[in-house]
Design a protein around this motif. Sequence first.
Motif, short mmCIF file in Angstrom:
data_model
loop_
_atom_site.label_atom_id
_atom_site.label_comp_id
_atom_site.label_asym_id
_atom_site.label_seq_id
_atom_site.Cartn_x
_atom_site.Cartn_y
_atom_site.Cartn_z
N LYS A 19 11.63 95.58 22.62
CA LYS A 19 12.17 95.47 23.98
C LYS A 19 12.50 94.02 24.32
O LYS A 19 13.55 93.73 24.88
CB LYS A 19 11.16 96.05 24.97
CG LYS A 19 11.67 96.11 26.38
CD LYS A 19 10.66 96.80 27.28
CE LYS A 19 11.17 96.88 28.70
NZ LYS A 19 10.25 97.59 29.58
N GLN A 20 11.61 93.11 23.98
CA GLN A 20 11.88 91.69 24.20
C GLN A 20 13.06 91.22 23.35
O GLN A 20 13.87 90.42 23.80
CB GLN A 20 10.65 90.84 23.86
CG GLN A 20 9.55 90.94 24.87
CD GLN A 20 8.34 90.11 24.45
OE1 GLN A 20 8.00 90.02 23.27
NE2 GLN A 20 7.69 89.50 25.43
N SER A 23 16.24 92.09 24.98
CA SER A 23 16.51 91.23 26.14
C SER A 23 17.08 89.87 25.72
O SER A 23 17.67 89.18 26.54
CB SER A 23 15.26 91.05 26.99
OG SER A 23 14.32 90.22 26.36
#
Length: 97
Positions: A19-20, A23
Amino acid sequence: MWIGWLEFDLLLGDVHSLKQKRSVVRPIVAELQRKFNVSAAETDSTGLHRRAGIGISVVSGEHGHLVDVLDAAERLVAARPEVELLSVRRGLSRSDD
């Protein structure tokens, strides 16, 4: 017609999850598409947290314009502080090759 592409191999900074990673990678892909009107996508290392591959492709009627766009895209990615550019592969071809 000229066709060009770049493949970026990136090492991401302080990233501990996919998820990071998204981003970090998504804004780079979006900026490449917006600024240079190229096709761009995450293309490699999709399962690794700290590595990413981004590919772009460009079509142009002029060789010089194609090289300018590829050079500018490479500078943009290299200047991003949140990633380390490990390598870049480049390809150029003419439609009648």
